[in-house]
Design a protein around this motif. Structure first.
Motif, PDB file in Angstrom:
ATOM      1  N   GLY A  24       0.787  -1.222   0.000  1.00 20.74           N
ATOM      2  CA  GLY A  24       0.000   0.000   0.000  1.00 20.74           C
ATOM      3  C   GLY A  24       0.816   1.267   0.000  1.00 20.74           C
ATOM      4  N   TYR A  25       2.029   1.218  -0.546  1.00 19.28           N
ATOM      5  CA  TYR A  25       2.855   2.431  -0.624  1.00 19.28           C
ATOM      6  C   TYR A  25       2.145   3.497  -1.449  1.00 19.28           C
ATOM      7  CZ  TYR A  25       6.642   5.593  -1.973  1.00 19.28           C
ATOM      8  OH  TYR A  25       7.408   6.711  -2.213  1.00 19.28           O
ATOM      9  N   ARG A  26       2.125   4.710  -0.915  1.00 20.27           N
ATOM     10  CA  ARG A  26       1.575   5.861  -1.625  1.00 20.27           C
ATOM     11  C   ARG A  26       2.605   6.980  -1.574  1.00 20.27           C
ATOM     12  NH1 ARG A  26      -2.725   3.170   0.344  1.00 20.27           N
ATOM     13  NH2 ARG A  26      -4.623   3.099  -0.924  1.00 20.27           N
ATOM     14  N   GLY A  27       3.084   7.372  -2.716  1.00 24.13           N
ATOM     15  CA  GLY A  27       4.111   8.402  -2.729  1.00 24.13           C
ATOM     16  C   GLY A  27       4.791   8.456  -4.083  1.00 24.13           C
ATOM     17  N   TRP A  28       6.048   8.893  -4.046  1.00 24.05           N
ATOM     18  CA  TRP A  28       6.803   9.108  -5.277  1.00 24.05           C
ATOM     19  C   TRP A  28       7.768   7.965  -5.560  1.00 24.05           C
ATOM     20  CZ3 TRP A  28       5.994  12.993  -8.717  1.00 24.05           C
ATOM     21  CH2 TRP A  28       5.233  14.090  -8.298  1.00 24.05           C
ATOM     22  N   LEU A  29       7.899   7.651  -6.831  1.00 23.97           N
ATOM     23  CA  LEU A  29       8.982   6.822  -7.351  1.00 23.97           C
ATOM     24  C   LEU A  29       9.858   7.782  -8.164  1.00 23.97           C
ATOM     25  CD1 LEU A  29       6.913   3.792  -8.733  1.00 23.97           C
ATOM     26  CD2 LEU A  29       7.820   4.094  -6.422  1.00 23.97           C
ATOM     27  N   VAL A  30      11.082   7.995  -7.699  1.00 26.22           N
ATOM     28  CA  VAL A  30      11.930   9.025  -8.291  1.00 26.22           C
ATOM     29  C   VAL A  30      13.107   8.398  -9.032  1.00 26.22           C
ATOM     30  CG1 VAL A  30      13.367  11.049  -7.810  1.00 26.22           C
ATOM     31  CG2 VAL A  30      11.301  10.638  -6.454  1.00 26.22           C
ATOM     32  N   VAL A  31      13.211   8.702 -10.313  1.00 23.43           N
ATOM     33  CA  VAL A  31      14.384   8.293 -11.084  1.00 23.43           C
ATOM     34  C   VAL A  31      15.535   9.201 -10.682  1.00 23.43           C
ATOM     35  CG1 VAL A  31      15.405   8.143 -13.382  1.00 23.43           C
ATOM     36  CG2 VAL A  31      13.042   7.388 -13.015  1.00 23.43           C
ATOM     37  N   GLU A  32      16.603   8.594 -10.184  1.00 18.97           N
ATOM     38  CA  GLU A  32      17.760   9.373  -9.747  1.00 18.97           C
ATOM     39  C   GLU A  32      19.011   8.582 -10.101  1.00 18.97           C
ATOM     40  OE1 GLU A  32      19.662  11.312  -5.730  1.00 18.97           O
ATOM     41  OE2 GLU A  32      19.471   9.173  -6.110  1.00 18.97           O
ATOM     42  N   ALA A  33      19.570   8.890 -11.245  1.00 17.01           N
ATOM     43  CA  ALA A  33      20.696   8.100 -11.733  1.00 17.01           C
ATOM     44  C   ALA A  33      21.874   9.005 -12.069  1.00 17.01           C
ATOM     45  CB  ALA A  33      20.287   7.286 -12.959  1.00 17.01           C
ATOM     46  N   GLU A  34      22.868   9.005 -11.179  1.00 15.75           N
ATOM     47  CA  GLU A  34      24.048   9.838 -11.403  1.00 15.75           C
ATOM     48  C   GLU A  34      24.860   9.306 -12.575  1.00 15.75           C
ATOM     49  OE1 GLU A  34      23.112   8.430  -8.480  1.00 15.75           O
ATOM     50  OE2 GLU A  34      23.880   9.537  -6.771  1.00 15.75           O
ATOM     51  N   GLN A  35      24.925  10.110 -13.628  1.00 13.57           N
ATOM     52  CA  GLN A  35      25.727   9.756 -14.799  1.00 13.57           C
ATOM     53  C   GLN A  35      26.304  11.030 -15.399  1.00 13.57           C
ATOM     54  OE1 GLN A  35      24.397   6.150 -17.239  1.00 13.57           O
ATOM     55  NE2 GLN A  35      22.435   7.125 -16.839  1.00 13.57           N
ATOM     56  N   ASP A  36      27.284  10.855 -16.252  1.00 13.01           N
ATOM     57  CA  ASP A  36      27.846  11.976 -16.997  1.00 13.01           C
ATOM     58  C   ASP A  36      26.962  12.199 -18.220  1.00 13.01           C
ATOM     59  OD1 ASP A  36      29.265  13.766 -18.519  1.00 13.01           O
ATOM     60  OD2 ASP A  36      31.172  12.681 -18.405  1.00 13.01           O
ATOM     61  N   PRO A  37      26.260  13.343 -18.302  1.00 15.40           N
ATOM     62  CA  PRO A  37      25.365  13.557 -19.443  1.00 15.40           C
ATOM     63  C   PRO A  37      26.080  13.610 -20.791  1.00 15.40           C
ATOM     64  CG  PRO A  37      25.574  15.549 -18.108  1.00 15.40           C
ATOM     65  CD  PRO A  37      26.225  14.448 -17.343  1.00 15.40           C
ATOM     66  N   ALA A  38      27.390  13.814 -20.770  1.00 14.51           N
ATOM     67  CA  ALA A  38      28.135  13.790 -22.032  1.00 14.51           C
ATOM     68  C   ALA A  38      28.254  12.368 -22.571  1.00 14.51           C
ATOM     69  CB  ALA A  38      29.527  14.393 -21.832  1.00 14.51           C
ATOM     70  N   VAL A  39      28.164  11.397 -21.667  1.00 18.32           N
ATOM     71  CA  VAL A  39      28.240   9.987 -22.057  1.00 18.32           C
ATOM     72  C   VAL A  39      26.848   9.373 -22.139  1.00 18.32           C
ATOM     73  CG1 VAL A  39      29.131   7.708 -21.382  1.00 18.32           C
ATOM     74  CG2 VAL A  39      30.510   9.777 -20.978  1.00 18.32           C
ATOM     75  N   ALA A  40      26.003   9.741 -21.200  1.00 18.53           N
ATOM     76  CA  ALA A  40      24.627   9.247 -21.145  1.00 18.53           C
ATOM     77  C   ALA A  40      23.698  10.445 -21.332  1.00 18.53           C
ATOM     78  CB  ALA A  40      24.365   8.570 -19.807  1.00 18.53           C
ATOM     79  N   PRO A  41      23.317  10.779 -22.561  1.00 17.15           N
ATOM     80  CA  PRO A  41      22.526  11.982 -22.839  1.00 17.15           C
ATOM     81  C   PRO A  41      21.270  12.070 -21.962  1.00 17.15           C
ATOM     82  CG  PRO A  41      23.270  10.994 -24.886  1.00 17.15           C
ATOM     83  CD  PRO A  41      23.639  10.030 -23.799  1.00 17.15           C
ATOM     84  N   SER A  42      21.082  13.210 -21.349  1.00 23.60           N
ATOM     85  CA  SER A  42      20.040  13.379 -20.339  1.00 23.60           C
ATOM     86  C   SER A  42      18.649  13.007 -20.839  1.00 23.60           C
ATOM     87  CB  SER A  42      20.029  14.835 -19.855  1.00 23.60           C
ATOM     88  OG  SER A  42      21.278  15.214 -19.356  1.00 23.60           O
ATOM     89  N   LEU A  43      18.246  13.562 -21.961  1.00 24.01           N
ATOM     90  CA  LEU A  43      16.899  13.337 -22.469  1.00 24.01           C
ATOM     91  C   LEU A  43      16.655  11.863 -22.761  1.00 24.01           C
ATOM     92  CD1 LEU A  43      14.164  14.316 -23.481  1.00 24.01           C
ATOM     93  CD2 LEU A  43      15.220  14.812 -25.705  1.00 24.01           C
ATOM     94  N   ALA A  44      17.580  11.219 -23.454  1.00 22.40           N
ATOM     95  CA  ALA A  44      17.396   9.820 -23.847  1.00 22.40           C
ATOM     96  C   ALA A  44      17.314   8.909 -22.621  1.00 22.40           C
ATOM     97  CB  ALA A  44      18.534   9.378 -24.759  1.00 22.40           C
TER      98      ALA A  44
END
Length: 312
Positions: free
Chosen positions: A269-289
């Motif tokens: 019965g969890y009610r709340g947020w599921l937050v994507v939080e992935a530390e990466q270098d956006p030059a290697v892992a493009p932010s939008l994609a």
């Protein structure tokens, strides 16, 4: 099993710019992150260093993009100062969250932490060595948590690499010593990375979530690349070196199975947020994609879990 699964999917701006290592995404304006996040489908953002710190201005910025304030990291120092000193220090941040509509505060202990030290290996993190040190810390945390809760904001304790509470065993001990006022932020990536075993165990995040599900009030979902985690351990990298070299990624791009985690949250019965939080270098892992990939993976799993619940 409950008859509803009331969750929202949010994201941390760390996918676009990194507060621990500002050189990652330094050039990216906040408007880019908010615009892209909303277009992808995210319903809210956690705070980052580029966000306004005045409540009215923050609400204006987020509402312009039809986004909610999810929460915001607070750098705590209860390992070294009293609960009363901490309560005084966190006042402005608590007000910002409260007036912004957030229901949880992400509390990260930074006293002695090496999470932001590029040249310090992870094994040199701070530790509580005696029962008395643990009890004193827990008592202070209880006091602060009662205070934030009196303002309608629950403290969500963030176990984190490089800090006092890093491993699943650390989390077990802290939860045993604190009251229910202290909520737990469950972070899938830090759980997997922080496991004391020398090799990655895909069951570790689910095991810890199951043990402490009653205390979980906030969720950070990130994936891990176990081969990078193993190299980081063997070569005694710092936390930031592990991040730069790709230890973390978005859900669905690594080794963690998120479907069982979502089912566990749903069934409890969890009610709340599921937050994507992935530390990466956006030059290697493009932010939008990558932000889009993480959202799609979680959205599909949440929709499936909801449909199963409705069909039961």
């Amino acid at each position: 099993m409950t008859n509803s699964f009331d969750v929202k999917i949010g994201i941390n701006p760390i996918s676009w710019f990194n507060d621990d290592l500002p050189s990652l995404g330094r050039e990216t304006p906040i408007e880019v992150a908010l615009t892209e996040g909303r277009e992808i489908g995210y319903q809210g953002f956690e705070l980052g260093s580029k966000f306004p710190r005045e409540p009215h201005t923050l609400r204006e910025v987020l509402s312009r993009h039809q986004l909610d304030l999810v929460s915001g990291w607070y750098s705590g120092r209860l390992a070294d100062r009293s609960a009363e000193e901490e309560i005084a220090a966190l006042g402005p941040h608590l007000t910002l969250l409260e007036q912004g509509g957030a229901k949880v505060m992400v509390y990260g202990e930074v006293d002695g932490s090496i999470q932001g030290e590029r040249n310090v290996p992870l094994f040199k993190r701070p530790r509580f060595y005696t029962d008395e040190q643990w009890r004193r810390y827990a008592d202070r945390l209880n006091t602060v948590a009662r205070y934030t809760l009196s303002h309608g904001v629950r403290l969500a304790y963030h176990h984190h690499m490089g800090a006092y509470v890093e491993t699943p065993e650390d989390v077990d001990r802290l939860m045993a010593l604190t009251s229910d006022d202290v909520g737990l932020l469950f972070d899938s990536g830090h759980t997997a990375f922080g496991a004391s075993k020398t090799t990655f165990s895909g069951a570790t995040p689910l095991d810890m979530l199951t043990r402490h599900i009653a205390r979980v009030c906030h969720v950070h979902f990130k994936d891990v690349r176990p081969e990078i985690v193993e190299i980081a351990r063997n070569r005694q990298w710092s936390f930031l070196d592990a991040v730069i070299n790709g230890a973390f990624t978005v859900p669905g791009d690594g080794a963690i199975e998120f479907a069982p985690l979502i089912r566990q949250l749903r069934d409890h019965g969890y009610r709340g947020w599921l937050v994507v939080e992935a530390e990466q270098d956006p030059a290697v892992a493009p932010s939008l994609a990558y932000a889009q990939s993480g959202y799609r993976h979680l959205r599909a799993l949440v929709d499936r879990a909801t449909a199963q619940l409705e069909a039961a």
